[in-house]
Design a protein around this motif. Sequence first.
Motif, PDB file in Angstrom:
ATOM      1  N   ALA A 261       0.588  -1.392  -0.051  1.00 23.68           N
ATOM      2  CA  ALA A 261      -0.063   0.019  -0.006  1.00 23.68           C
ATOM      3  C   ALA A 261       0.864   1.271  -0.039  1.00 23.68           C
ATOM      4  CB  ALA A 261      -0.869  -0.127   1.137  1.00 23.68           C
TER       5      ALA A 261
ATOM      6  N   ARG B 166      -4.565   0.283  -7.338  1.00 21.70           N
ATOM      7  CA  ARG B 166      -4.289   1.679  -7.076  1.00 21.70           C
ATOM      8  C   ARG B 166      -3.570   2.205  -8.268  1.00 21.70           C
ATOM      9  NH1 ARG B 166      -1.033   1.008  -3.291  1.00 21.70           N
ATOM     10  NH2 ARG B 166       1.050   1.521  -4.140  1.00 21.70           N
TER      11      ARG B 166
ATOM     12  N   ARG C  39       2.794   4.221  -1.062  1.00 24.87           N
ATOM     13  CA  ARG C  39       3.037   5.242  -2.110  1.00 24.87           C
ATOM     14  C   ARG C  39       4.540   5.712  -2.021  1.00 24.87           C
ATOM     15  NH1 ARG C  39      -2.589   8.681  -3.601  1.00 24.87           N
ATOM     16  NH2 ARG C  39      -3.839   6.866  -3.464  1.00 24.87           N
TER      17      ARG C  39
END
Length: 309
Positions: free
Chosen positions: A219, A268, A221
């Motif tokens: 997850a 994502r 970034r």
Amino acid sequence: MVAQRPSVRHFYRSMKDFQPLDKSCSSCAIVSSSGQLLGKGAGKEIDNASCVLRMNTAPVTGFEEDVGARTTLRILCFISVKALQKEGNGYLLGPSRPETVLFWGLNQEKHKSAKVIAEEVFQKYIDSVDFYSQTQEGELEAGRVFMNETGFQRADTNTWLSTGWFTIMLALDMCREIKIYGMVPEEYCKTHQKEPTKYHYYQKNQSPTECGYYASHEASRKGGHRFITEKAVFAKWAKKFNISLHHPEWDLDNVNLSKPIDTPFAHRQVVLQKERQRWKHTMNILFKVIAVIAALICSMCPRYLLISL
């Protein structure tokens, strides 16, 4: 998708004479560093392979029953060279020492200090182990394979490829049969989120847990390993090539070779791509509106000049 087994051995060059790695094995056991291996008693089966591949500084001593005792190749990333230097005798001497050590990541400018340490280790243990270092072209090739398999650029998505990625790419080129031990499949952590399995079998503390660590990196970034996404790729490779995965066993029957990767990371990235496309479309419309307004203003300029005169 990789149409055939990648050719990557030539990217690993001897630190003694710069000759390419020339190694082949009829069967390979890739030993992950996962806590999944604890208590499984897979050591004898692992040692029966013609070649045993271990990663980074995962120890053997004290864990032989579960991870085996033999080491043919040990693949290490640039981050692991300090630990190798500190505990060199334990890893590079004795009955479980590897025949060959392969480094990756040493040839980037920002990893110069790791390269210096690797050179020191090489000089100290030159008579005991063969040392190879991956060229920068080899790293670029690993990134290209990631792009081909996922549709996303490694650098653009702040992705750090794992040592497992480099190890399995090498095994595909080097081994006729591949067995991987202690690696969970892509979907595993969806149903085992709270499982207390250690990320590394040799870590003293219970934390980080395997699934917790995977989720945080998938997850991230700012930058991270995409372990779950890599495993989605490995599943396709396993179905296409001669790879089996054990402890836990992988069910490859439902793996669709033509289906795009659909992991949290991939999802994502698709969302971000759509957002960028919408933003670009909005900006194009805005620029067109500004251009029309500017043209109207310019067309009225002569009238205002005549009135003022």
